[in-house]
Write a protein that holds these residues in place. Structure first.
Motif, PDB file in Angstrom:
ATOM      1  N   PHE A   4      -7.656 -20.927  11.449  1.00 31.73           N
ATOM      2  CA  PHE A   4      -8.496 -19.852  11.980  1.00 31.73           C
ATOM      3  C   PHE A   4      -7.710 -18.541  12.058  1.00 31.73           C
ATOM      4  O   PHE A   4      -8.218 -17.474  11.682  1.00 31.73           O
ATOM      5  N   LEU A   5      -6.460 -18.626  12.547  1.00 25.90           N
ATOM      6  CA  LEU A   5      -5.631 -17.418  12.666  1.00 25.90           C
ATOM      7  C   LEU A   5      -5.357 -16.815  11.292  1.00 25.90           C
ATOM      8  O   LEU A   5      -5.379 -15.589  11.120  1.00 25.90           O
ATOM      9  N   ARG A   6      -5.129 -17.676  10.302  1.00 28.61           N
ATOM     10  CA  ARG A   6      -4.877 -17.183   8.942  1.00 28.61           C
ATOM     11  C   ARG A   6      -6.112 -16.459   8.388  1.00 28.61           C
ATOM     12  O   ARG A   6      -6.003 -15.381   7.799  1.00 28.61           O
ATOM     13  N   GLU A   7      -7.293 -17.028   8.619  1.00 28.12           N
ATOM     14  CA  GLU A   7      -8.531 -16.396   8.163  1.00 28.12           C
ATOM     15  C   GLU A   7      -8.800 -15.104   8.925  1.00 28.12           C
ATOM     16  O   GLU A   7      -9.301 -14.127   8.357  1.00 28.12           O
ATOM     17  N   LEU A   8      -8.476 -15.098  10.221  1.00 30.24           N
ATOM     18  CA  LEU A   8      -8.687 -13.894  11.032  1.00 30.24           C
ATOM     19  C   LEU A   8      -7.850 -12.733  10.507  1.00 30.24           C
ATOM     20  O   LEU A   8      -8.342 -11.604  10.357  1.00 30.24           O
ATOM     21  N   ILE A   9      -6.586 -12.985  10.219  1.00 32.96           N
ATOM     22  CA  ILE A   9      -5.702 -11.939   9.686  1.00 32.96           C
ATOM     23  C   ILE A   9      -6.202 -11.461   8.325  1.00 32.96           C
ATOM     24  O   ILE A   9      -6.184 -10.267   8.014  1.00 32.96           O
ATOM     25  N   ARG A  10      -6.676 -12.397   7.525  1.00 30.66           N
ATOM     26  CA  ARG A  10      -7.197 -12.029   6.196  1.00 30.66           C
ATOM     27  C   ARG A  10      -8.430 -11.130   6.313  1.00 30.66           C
ATOM     28  O   ARG A  10      -8.559 -10.145   5.579  1.00 30.66           O
ATOM     29  N   GLU A  11      -9.307 -11.443   7.261  1.00 38.82           N
ATOM     30  CA  GLU A  11     -10.508 -10.621   7.444  1.00 38.82           C
ATOM     31  C   GLU A  11     -10.162  -9.237   7.990  1.00 38.82           C
ATOM     32  O   GLU A  11     -10.774  -8.238   7.593  1.00 38.82           O
ATOM     33  N   ILE A  12      -9.199  -9.179   8.910  1.00 43.41           N
ATOM     34  CA  ILE A  12      -8.781  -7.874   9.437  1.00 43.41           C
ATOM     35  C   ILE A  12      -8.255  -7.000   8.303  1.00 43.41           C
ATOM     36  O   ILE A  12      -8.576  -5.805   8.209  1.00 43.41           O
ATOM     37  N   TYR A  13      -7.469  -7.608   7.446  1.00 44.33           N
ATOM     38  CA  TYR A  13      -6.898  -6.836   6.331  1.00 44.33           C
ATOM     39  C   TYR A  13      -7.985  -6.445   5.315  1.00 44.33           C
ATOM     40  O   TYR A  13      -8.057  -5.297   4.873  1.00 44.33           O
ATOM     41  N   THR A  14      -8.854  -7.420   4.963  1.00 43.61           N
ATOM     42  CA  THR A  14      -9.860  -7.169   3.919  1.00 43.61           C
ATOM     43  C   THR A  14     -10.928  -6.191   4.392  1.00 43.61           C
ATOM     44  O   THR A  14     -11.206  -5.179   3.728  1.00 43.61           O
ATOM     45  N   GLN A  15     -11.553  -6.491   5.531  1.00 41.41           N
ATOM     46  CA  GLN A  15     -12.669  -5.674   5.998  1.00 41.41           C
ATOM     47  C   GLN A  15     -12.204  -4.441   6.779  1.00 41.41           C
ATOM     48  O   GLN A  15     -12.802  -3.370   6.667  1.00 41.41           O
ATOM     49  N   GLY A  16     -11.162  -4.600   7.601  1.00 40.43           N
ATOM     50  CA  GLY A  16     -10.709  -3.494   8.447  1.00 40.43           C
ATOM     51  C   GLY A  16      -9.827  -2.505   7.712  1.00 40.43           C
ATOM     52  O   GLY A  16     -10.198  -1.341   7.500  1.00 40.43           O
ATOM     53  N   VAL A  17      -8.652  -2.977   7.301  1.00 38.68           N
ATOM     54  CA  VAL A  17      -7.708  -2.090   6.590  1.00 38.68           C
ATOM     55  C   VAL A  17      -8.319  -1.600   5.283  1.00 38.68           C
ATOM     56  O   VAL A  17      -8.136  -0.444   4.879  1.00 38.68           O
ATOM     57  N   GLY A  18      -9.095  -2.478   4.622  1.00 42.28           N
ATOM     58  CA  GLY A  18      -9.717  -2.086   3.356  1.00 42.28           C
ATOM     59  C   GLY A  18     -10.798  -1.034   3.501  1.00 42.28           C
ATOM     60  O   GLY A  18     -11.248  -0.456   2.491  1.00 42.28           O
ATOM     61  N   SER A  19     -11.234  -0.753   4.722  1.00 37.16           N
ATOM     62  CA  SER A  19     -12.270   0.263   4.947  1.00 37.16           C
ATOM     63  C   SER A  19     -11.698   1.615   5.341  1.00 37.16           C
ATOM     64  O   SER A  19     -12.454   2.586   5.502  1.00 37.16           O
ATOM     65  N   MET A  20     -10.386   1.693   5.514  1.00 36.32           N
ATOM     66  CA  MET A  20      -9.795   2.942   6.016  1.00 36.32           C
ATOM     67  C   MET A  20      -9.969   4.091   5.039  1.00 36.32           C
ATOM     68  O   MET A  20     -10.161   5.240   5.431  1.00 36.32           O
ATOM     69  N   TRP A  21      -9.941   3.784   3.735  1.00 36.58           N
ATOM     70  CA  TRP A  21     -10.054   4.872   2.757  1.00 36.58           C
ATOM     71  C   TRP A  21     -11.429   5.537   2.825  1.00 36.58           C
ATOM     72  O   TRP A  21     -11.539   6.762   2.768  1.00 36.58           O
ATOM     73  N   ILE A  22     -12.485   4.723   2.967  1.00 37.25           N
ATOM     74  CA  ILE A  22     -13.826   5.320   3.018  1.00 37.25           C
ATOM     75  C   ILE A  22     -14.039   6.021   4.354  1.00 37.25           C
ATOM     76  O   ILE A  22     -14.709   7.050   4.429  1.00 37.25           O
ATOM     77  N   VAL A  23     -13.441   5.494   5.430  1.00 39.74           N
ATOM     78  CA  VAL A  23     -13.524   6.162   6.739  1.00 39.74           C
ATOM     79  C   VAL A  23     -12.838   7.526   6.675  1.00 39.74           C
ATOM     80  O   VAL A  23     -13.377   8.532   7.160  1.00 39.74           O
ATOM     81  N   ALA A  24     -11.658   7.561   6.060  1.00 41.65           N
ATOM     82  CA  ALA A  24     -10.931   8.828   5.944  1.00 41.65           C
ATOM     83  C   ALA A  24     -11.699   9.839   5.095  1.00 41.65           C
ATOM     84  O   ALA A  24     -11.834  11.011   5.465  1.00 41.65           O
ATOM     85  N   LEU A  25     -12.225   9.377   3.977  1.00 42.00           N
ATOM     86  CA  LEU A  25     -12.935  10.272   3.054  1.00 42.00           C
ATOM     87  C   LEU A  25     -14.172  10.882   3.711  1.00 42.00           C
ATOM     88  O   LEU A  25     -14.364  12.110   3.706  1.00 42.00           O
ATOM     89  N   VAL A  26     -15.010  10.023   4.279  1.00 39.77           N
ATOM     90  CA  VAL A  26     -16.259  10.502   4.876  1.00 39.77           C
ATOM     91  C   VAL A  26     -15.977  11.355   6.114  1.00 39.77           C
ATOM     92  O   VAL A  26     -16.598  12.412   6.307  1.00 39.77           O
ATOM     93  N   SER A  27     -15.043  10.915   6.957  1.00 36.75           N
ATOM     94  CA  SER A  27     -14.759  11.644   8.203  1.00 36.75           C
ATOM     95  C   SER A  27     -14.238  13.049   7.916  1.00 36.75           C
ATOM     96  O   SER A  27     -14.647  14.026   8.560  1.00 36.75           O
ATOM     97  N   PHE A  28     -13.336  13.163   6.964  1.00 34.43           N
ATOM     98  CA  PHE A  28     -12.749  14.478   6.667  1.00 34.43           C
ATOM     99  C   PHE A  28     -13.828  15.464   6.197  1.00 34.43           C
ATOM    100  O   PHE A  28     -13.923  16.585   6.698  1.00 34.43           O
ATOM    101  N   PHE A  29     -14.644  15.023   5.250  1.00 38.59           N
ATOM    102  CA  PHE A  29     -15.613  15.955   4.674  1.00 38.59           C
ATOM    103  C   PHE A  29     -16.764  16.240   5.648  1.00 38.59           C
ATOM    104  O   PHE A  29     -17.256  17.374   5.697  1.00 38.59           O
ATOM    105  N   ILE A  30     -17.196  15.236   6.411  1.00 35.42           N
ATOM    106  CA  ILE A  30     -18.247  15.507   7.393  1.00 35.42           C
ATOM    107  C   ILE A  30     -17.730  16.444   8.483  1.00 35.42           C
ATOM    108  O   ILE A  30     -18.431  17.375   8.898  1.00 35.42           O
TER     109      ILE A  30
END
Length: 247
Positions: A28-54
Motif C-alpha cells: 500500500f505504501l509503495r502504491e501511495l508513493i507512486r500515486e503521489i508522484y504520478t498524479q501530484g508531482v506530475g500535475s505541477m507543470w500544468i498548475v504552474a502554466l495555468v496559474s502564471f498566465f491566469i
C-alpha cells in the motif's frame, strides 16, 4: 431519479469497501508513493502554466478596467490576490485537475476492469477496490495542499510580472495591495476546499472506472462521466463550504 439514488448507493458501498485496513501495508505504501508522484508531482507543470498566465491576465484586466482616478491603484494587487487565494488556486485549479487526474484514474481502473485484472485480484482473495483505489484517493488528498500553495505563489508571481508591463500602475502600489487586509485564514480555507474537492475527483473517477462494463468505448465514456460528475461535485461543495467557513 431512481437511477441517481442507485448510483449514490453503489458509490457509498464502494467507499465502504475502499476504506478498509490495507492487507499488505508495504505494498500500500509503495502504491501511495507512486500515486503521489504520478498524479501530484506530475500535475505541477500544468498548475504552474495555468496559474502564471491566469494571474497575469487577471492583473492586466484589472489594470485596464480600473482606469478611473477615483479607484486607488493598489486595488489591482488586492483584488488579484483575493481572486487567486479564494477561488482560483482551489476551485478552478481542482476543476482542471478533474480533467487531468480524474480522467486518468477512470481510464486506468476501467482498463483494469475490462482486461479482468480486478477480477483476478478478487479471485486471489485481494480486496481489489482497497488495493487500487485507496492509494489514489489518499495520494491526491495528501499532495493537493502543496499544489494549492504552489498555484498561489505562481499566480501572484504572474500578476507581478504583468504589472511590470502596465505603465500606469507602479509596482509599489501592486505590492501594497497584496499586503492590504491580508487574512492567513483564506489560505487555510482554500486548502480545506481543495482537499474535499480532490476526494470527490479521485473517488468518483474510481467509481466510474471500477464499474465499467464492455470494451474500450465504455472506458472513454466512463472518463467523461467522471469529469462531469467531479465538476458538479466541486461546484456544490464550493457553495456549501463557503457558507460553512466564511459566514
Amino acid at each position: 431519479m431512481k437511477s441517481v439514488f442507485e448510483a449514490i448507493g453503489k458509490y457509498m458501498q464502494l467507499l465502504g469497501v475502499v476504506f478498509q485496513r490495507p492487507q499488505r501495508f508495504r505494498m500500500f505504501l509503495r502504491e501511495l508513493i507512486r500515486e503521489i508522484y504520478t498524479q501530484g508531482v506530475g500535475s505541477m507543470w500544468i498548475v504552474a502554466l495555468v496559474s502564471f498566465f491566469i494571474g497575469a491576465v487577471v492583473s492586466m484586466q484589472l489594470g485596464i478596467n480600473m482606469s478611473s482616478p477615483l479607484i486607488p491603484k493598489f486595488t489591482i494587487g488586492y483584488t488579484a490576490r483575493e481572486i487567486i487565494l479564494l477561488e482560483f488556486s482551489s476551485t478552478i485549479m481542482c476543476m482542471i485537475l478533474a480533467g487531468k487526474c480524474g480522467s486518468s484514474i477512470a481510464s486506468e481502473i476501467g482498463t483494469m476492469r475490462i482486461t479482468e485484472q480486478l477480477d483476478a485480484m478478487d479471485i486471489m482473495g485481494v480486496n481489489s477496490a482497497n488495493y487500487v483505489i485507496l492509494p489514489k484517493i489518499l495520494g491526491l488528498m495528501m499532495y493537493v495542499p502543496v499544489l494549492v500553495l504552489f498555484s498561489m505563489f505562481v499566480g501572484i508571481g504572474g500578476g507581478y510580472v504583468a504589472t511590470l508591463m502596465i505603465p500606469d500602475v507602479p509596482i509599489s502600489e501592486f505590492e501594497m495591495g497584496l499586503q492590504l487586509y491580508f487574512k492567513p485564514f483564506n489560505i487555510f480555507y482554500s486548502i480545506v476546499k481543495s482537499v474535499v474537492y480532490v476526494f470527490f475527483i479521485a473517488s468518483l473517477a474510481s467509481y466510474y472506472g471500477y464499474n465499467v462494463k464492455g470494451g474500450a468505448l465504455e472506458v472513454g465514456k466512463s472518463s467523461t462521466q467522471a469529469v462531469v460528475a467531479s465538476n458538479v461535485a466541486i461546484l456544490l461543495s464550493d457553495l456549501v463550504l463557503t457558507q460553512l467557513l466564511l459566514t
